[in-house]
Enzyme design. Structure first.
Site, PDB file in Angstrom:
ATOM      1  N   GLY A  14       0.888  -1.307  -0.191  1.00  0.00           N
ATOM      2  CA  GLY A  14      -0.038  -0.012   0.026  1.00  0.00           C
ATOM      3  C   GLY A  14       0.652   1.256  -0.014  1.00  0.00           C
ATOM      4  N   THR A  16       2.811   3.996  -2.676  1.00  0.00           N
ATOM      5  CA  THR A  16       2.083   5.058  -3.872  1.00  0.00           C
ATOM      6  C   THR A  16       1.663   4.077  -4.957  1.00  0.00           C
ATOM      7  OG1 THR A  16       3.691   6.738  -3.304  1.00  0.00           O
ATOM      8  CG2 THR A  16       2.496   6.658  -5.658  1.00  0.00           C
ATOM      9  N   ALA A  17       2.355   2.921  -5.193  1.00  0.00           N
ATOM     10  CA  ALA A  17       2.082   1.811  -6.291  1.00  0.00           C
ATOM     11  C   ALA A  17       0.744   1.352  -5.951  1.00  0.00           C
ATOM     12  CB  ALA A  17       3.214   0.909  -6.489  1.00  0.00           C
ATOM     13  N   SER A  40       1.092  -3.286   5.157  1.00  0.00           N
ATOM     14  CA  SER A  40       1.664  -3.718   6.644  1.00  0.00           C
ATOM     15  C   SER A  40       2.169  -2.172   7.336  1.00  0.00           C
ATOM     16  CB  SER A  40       2.822  -4.732   6.583  1.00  0.00           C
ATOM     17  OG  SER A  40       3.440  -4.716   7.761  1.00  0.00           O
ATOM     18  N   ILE A  43       5.578  -2.668   8.421  1.00  0.00           N
ATOM     19  CA  ILE A  43       6.669  -2.534   7.799  1.00  0.00           C
ATOM     20  C   ILE A  43       6.892  -1.065   7.032  1.00  0.00           C
ATOM     21  CG2 ILE A  43       7.551  -3.323   5.212  1.00  0.00           C
ATOM     22  CD1 ILE A  43       6.473  -6.097   5.790  1.00  0.00           C
ATOM     23  N   GLU A  50       8.327  12.435  -4.453  1.00  0.00           N
ATOM     24  CA  GLU A  50       7.616  13.538  -4.266  1.00  0.00           C
ATOM     25  C   GLU A  50       7.395  14.365  -5.567  1.00  0.00           C
ATOM     26  OE1 GLU A  50       8.427  14.860  -0.288  1.00  0.00           O
ATOM     27  OE2 GLU A  50       7.184  13.171   0.389  1.00  0.00           O
ATOM     28  N   LYS A  79       4.782  22.104 -10.332  1.00  0.00           N
ATOM     29  CA  LYS A  79       6.018  21.928 -10.873  1.00  0.00           C
ATOM     30  C   LYS A  79       5.955  22.091 -12.352  1.00  0.00           C
ATOM     31  CE  LYS A  79       9.302  18.019 -11.775  1.00  0.00           C
ATOM     32  NZ  LYS A  79       9.755  16.750 -11.650  1.00  0.00           N
ATOM     33  N   GLU A 337      14.691  12.426 -13.073  1.00  0.00           N
ATOM     34  CA  GLU A 337      13.818  12.883 -14.167  1.00  0.00           C
ATOM     35  C   GLU A 337      12.192  12.554 -13.485  1.00  0.00           C
ATOM     36  OE1 GLU A 337      13.632  15.030 -16.538  1.00  0.00           O
ATOM     37  OE2 GLU A 337      15.743  15.105 -16.979  1.00  0.00           O
ATOM     38  N   THR A 339      10.570   9.933 -12.846  1.00  0.00           N
ATOM     39  CA  THR A 339       9.882   8.937 -13.554  1.00  0.00           C
ATOM     40  C   THR A 339       8.962   7.793 -13.024  1.00  0.00           C
ATOM     41  OG1 THR A 339      11.922   8.148 -14.239  1.00  0.00           O
ATOM     42  CG2 THR A 339      10.921   9.653 -16.016  1.00  0.00           C
TER      43      THR A 339
HETATM   44  C1  LIG Z   1      15.489   8.023  -3.026  1.00  0.00           C
HETATM   45  C2  LIG Z   1      13.976   7.902  -3.842  1.00  0.00           C
HETATM   46  C3  LIG Z   1      13.477   8.926  -4.132  1.00  0.00           C
HETATM   47  C4  LIG Z   1      12.410   8.817  -5.065  1.00  0.00           C
HETATM   48  N1  LIG Z   1      11.852  10.095  -5.584  1.00  0.00           N
HETATM   49  C5  LIG Z   1      10.885   9.903  -6.634  1.00  0.00           C
HETATM   50  C6  LIG Z   1      10.367  11.067  -7.331  1.00  0.00           C
HETATM   51  O1  LIG Z   1      10.821  12.352  -6.944  1.00  0.00           O
HETATM   52  N2  LIG Z   1       9.601  10.942  -8.015  1.00  0.00           N
HETATM   53  C7  LIG Z   1       9.174   9.673  -8.442  1.00  0.00           C
HETATM   54  O2  LIG Z   1       8.230   9.525  -9.279  1.00  0.00           O
HETATM   55  N3  LIG Z   1       9.349   8.731  -7.846  1.00  0.00           N
HETATM   56  C8  LIG Z   1      10.415   8.638  -6.943  1.00  0.00           C
HETATM   57  N4  LIG Z   1      11.031   7.623  -6.305  1.00  0.00           N
HETATM   58  C9  LIG Z   1      10.268   6.357  -6.595  1.00  0.00           C
HETATM   59  C10 LIG Z   1       8.842   6.270  -5.532  1.00  0.00           C
HETATM   60  O3  LIG Z   1       9.477   6.270  -4.372  1.00  0.00           O
HETATM   61  C11 LIG Z   1       8.265   4.858  -5.899  1.00  0.00           C
HETATM   62  O4  LIG Z   1       7.884   4.547  -7.256  1.00  0.00           O
HETATM   63  C12 LIG Z   1       6.914   5.127  -4.955  1.00  0.00           C
HETATM   64  O5  LIG Z   1       6.932   5.436  -3.841  1.00  0.00           O
HETATM   65  C13 LIG Z   1       6.120   3.672  -5.243  1.00  0.00           C
HETATM   66  O6  LIG Z   1       6.807   2.861  -3.948  1.00  0.00           O
HETATM   67  P1  LIG Z   1       5.975   1.385  -4.000  1.00  0.00           P
HETATM   68  O7  LIG Z   1       4.528   1.648  -3.743  1.00  0.00           O
HETATM   69  O8  LIG Z   1       6.436   0.483  -4.975  1.00  0.00           O
HETATM   70  O9  LIG Z   1       6.899   0.970  -2.736  1.00  0.00           O
HETATM   71  P2  LIG Z   1       6.917   1.163  -1.149  1.00  0.00           P
HETATM   72  O10 LIG Z   1       6.619   2.458  -0.969  1.00  0.00           O
HETATM   73  O11 LIG Z   1       8.136   0.585  -0.672  1.00  0.00           O
HETATM   74  O12 LIG Z   1       5.500   0.470  -0.514  1.00  0.00           O
HETATM   75  C14 LIG Z   1       5.725  -1.129  -0.495  1.00  0.00           C
HETATM   76  C15 LIG Z   1       4.411  -1.596  -0.009  1.00  0.00           C
HETATM   77  O13 LIG Z   1       4.557  -2.939   0.417  1.00  0.00           O
HETATM   78  C16 LIG Z   1       4.208  -3.274   1.587  1.00  0.00           C
HETATM   79  N5  LIG Z   1       4.619  -4.608   2.053  1.00  0.00           N
HETATM   80  C17 LIG Z   1       6.047  -4.879   1.988  1.00  0.00           C
HETATM   81  N6  LIG Z   1       6.386  -6.233   2.321  1.00  0.00           N
HETATM   82  C18 LIG Z   1       5.072  -6.488   2.679  1.00  0.00           C
HETATM   83  C19 LIG Z   1       4.905  -7.808   3.574  1.00  0.00           C
HETATM   84  N7  LIG Z   1       5.744  -8.789   3.844  1.00  0.00           N
HETATM   85  N8  LIG Z   1       3.556  -7.818   3.847  1.00  0.00           N
HETATM   86  C20 LIG Z   1       2.665  -6.567   3.534  1.00  0.00           C
HETATM   87  N9  LIG Z   1       2.831  -5.581   3.157  1.00  0.00           N
HETATM   88  C21 LIG Z   1       4.146  -5.687   2.683  1.00  0.00           C
HETATM   89  C22 LIG Z   1       4.659  -2.112   2.249  1.00  0.00           C
HETATM   90  O14 LIG Z   1       4.029  -2.207   3.982  1.00  0.00           O
HETATM   91  C23 LIG Z   1       4.085  -0.779   1.545  1.00  0.00           C
HETATM   92  O15 LIG Z   1       2.788  -0.432   2.007  1.00  0.00           O
HETATM   93  C24 LIG Z   1      12.234   7.531  -5.420  1.00  0.00           C
HETATM   94  C25 LIG Z   1      12.496   6.429  -4.851  1.00  0.00           C
HETATM   95  C26 LIG Z   1      13.655   6.528  -4.194  1.00  0.00           C
HETATM   96  C27 LIG Z   1      14.495   5.252  -3.699  1.00  0.00           C
END
Ligand SMILES: Cc1cc2nc3c(=O)[nH]c(=O)nc-3n(C[C@H](O)[C@H](O)[C@H](O)COP(=O)(O)OP(=O)(O)OC[C@H]3O[C@@H](n4cnc5c(N)ncnc54)[C@H](O)[C@@H]3O)c2cc1C
Length: 502
Positions: A14, A16-17, A40, A43, A50, A79, A337, A339
């Protein structure tokens, strides 16, 4: 393939993705699907991400998201581009802005006319011919008729997930709090059948979306899909992130400031500023990176610096059997960028276009994977460009960036631009000609030639052509309100401090 009808969707994660995926699927097909999202709190999420690009405006329009409500709920600002400081060389800055620069002729892009004007001393900075760029530097913003201003947002990632959660629950998504401890697969087909939670509950589904972040719990750990590692082109593997108080009005662009062994971001929201440094552990350790970051921030620190490790990579197959990885689970490119959030919106839009309602077909999987690969590879090339085409020689990091062998696809683009001034966008590629030209010129790559059609203009005609564009932009920008004033009247967020003090 698997002819089972797809009715039960399980989204694992849960961040952003997870919530973007939940919002999109529930808005379009919530009436006929059973959608569950497991996350979770223990986690947590990666907590960064952002800065966005204009495709998020389009994504929100597809979902009928009210922009003012979204911006107020997420402390968002506008932006118009990204300022790249010290990338070409120390002390040299440029902006990669959204929008287009100048006016093209069908035979030749605007850069050819600008190059001719420059040769004859009739042209000023390339950026003076781009509305969004001039507005960025003037710190002004407004929505213009007929989408006349291309923009994106800076937003608070945690608040965005909360906003999308409320939206998705309104369309029937059921959130389940819990830790996934086991992924159960069918012994014969290898398809995922259910996710076991730490509570002992099994959550069954027909289609599983892996949004578990860098862990890639389903696609990587359970289905054993590996990734292509791009560290030989993109050296950075670590980041440190922290938040600071705002010290002035938010500018309508992201700051990307290059350092000796990496770069730093500054993302201004309504209430605070997001900061971070991205670096390569081969060239600098965490402590040195922290000191570099701390030496280059403004305002009181609100959160402790947090180290995040990553690998620049792409999952070999983002869709395997009945599991599709989105967000960080699908691969990662560093955020210069902005992305990643874009790639999430593309991934879920693509799924909606090939939704396997009546069963999963291998042809759908192949098409989806091919498009995903192709899309991220073009973005990868664009990002490598920023590192490779530089005049910086002041550290081993930058020298290695200059000397590395780059992908043939990128080398061709660079050669073409250097030798002829030409850029051609590959159909459906994210970055258009304007982006390539702005960044190549910004990084110091000056074409040796321009198209002869620009030579056909006499001095007076060329001066008038360039001058009219520049004057029109300057006039429009002068009439815009300040970015801060516009945000305040359009989407002012509730005062968080006051709300917490009550
Ligand atoms: C340093 C950095 C800077 C960034 N800056 C940008 C930006 O400026 N612009 C941009 O577009 N993107 C940026 N990104 C990318 C962006 O942060 C991600 O694409 C976005 O936040 C999506 O993350 P996610 O949801 O895939 O993963 P996460 O935010 O890590 O979410 C993972 C989810 O899975 C859950 N989870 C994991 N394991 C379990 C489990 N065993 N049981 C239950 N739940 C679980 C967690 O609780 C969480 O809810 C950046 C990334 C990094 C590393």
């Amino acid at each position: 393939m698997n002819q089972k009808r797809i009715r039960r969707i399980v989204i694992a994660g849960g961040g952003t993705a997870g919530w973007m995926v939940a919002a999109c699927i529930s808005k379009i097909m919530g009436k006929i699907l059973d959608i569950k999202l497991i996350e979770s709190d223990e986690i947590g999420t990666v907590g960064v991400g952002e800065a966005t690009i204009p495709t998020l405006v389009a994504f929100h329009r597809l979902l009928d998201i009210n922009e003012q409500e979204f911006m107020a709920a997420t402390q968002a600002t506008f932006k118009l581009g990204i300022g790249f400081d010290n990338w070409r060389d120390r002390g040299l800055n440029y902006i990669h802005s959204f929008g287009i620069t100048g006016t093209d002729h069908w035979t030749a892009g605007f850069q050819h006319f600008w190059l001719k004007g420059r040769e004859r001393n009739l042209a000023s900075d390339y950026g003076d011919y781009c509305l969004e760029l001039v507005a960025s530097l003037a710190n002004r913003f407004a929505h213009l008729p007929r989408d006349g201003m291309n923009y994106a947002f800076h937003l608070d990632a945690g608040l965005y997930a909360k906003f999308l959660r409320r939206f998705s629950e309104g369309y029937g998504v059921k959130r389940i709090e819990g830790k996934i401890v086991e992924v159960k697969t069918n012994a014969e087909s290898g398809y995922i059948e259910s996710l076991r939670l730490d509570s002992g509950n099994d959550i069954e589904g027909d289609l599983f979306i892996d949004c578990t972040g860098f862990r890639g719990l389903l696609i990587g750990q359970a289905l054993k899909i590996g990734y292509d590692d791009w560290s030989h082109w993109l050296f950075n593997d670590s980041a440190l992130a922290l938040q600071t108080e705002s010290v002035g009005e938010p500018v309508p662009y992201t700051r990307s400031i290059a350092h000796e062994s990496g770069w730093q971001w500054r993302i201004p929201l309504q209430s605070r500023v997001g900061n971070g440094i991205v670096y390569s552990s081969r060239y600098i350790d965490d402590e040195q990176a922290k000191q570099t970051l701390l030496g280059n921030i403004q305002g009181k620190i609100l959160t402790e610096p947090r180290v995040i490790r990553f690998k620049p990579c792409q999952r070999q197959q983002v869709w395997s059997k009945n599991c599709i990885a989105m967000g960080l689970a699908s691969g990662f490119l560093e955020p210069i960028e902005s992305t990643s959030i874009h790639l999430i919106s593309r991934a879920v839009s693509r799924l909606m276009q090939s939704f396997p309602s009546e069963g999963i077909q291998q042809s759908d999987i192949d098409e989806y994977n091919e498009r995903s690969n192709w899309e991220i590879q073009h973005i990868r090339d664009f990002i490598i460009l920023h590192y490779h085409v530089t005049q910086r020689q002041d550290s081993p990091y930058w020298r290695a960036c200059r000397e590395m062998k780059i992908p043939a696809s990128l080398q061709h683009r660079i050669d073409l631009f250097r030798e002829t001034g030409r850029v051609f966008r590959v159909p459906n590629e994210l970055f258009a000609e304007n982006s390539w030209v702005q960044v190549m010129l910004g990084q110091g790559l000056m074409p040796e030639q321009h198209h002869q059609v620009a030579d056909l203009m006499g001095d007076a005609e060329l001066a008038n052509f360039l001058g009219t564009i520049k004057a029109r932009i300057a006039k429009t920008v002068a009439q815009l309100p300040s970015h801060q004033a516009y945000v305040e009247q359009y989407c002012k967020a509730p005062d968080m401090n006051a709300a917490m003090a009550k």
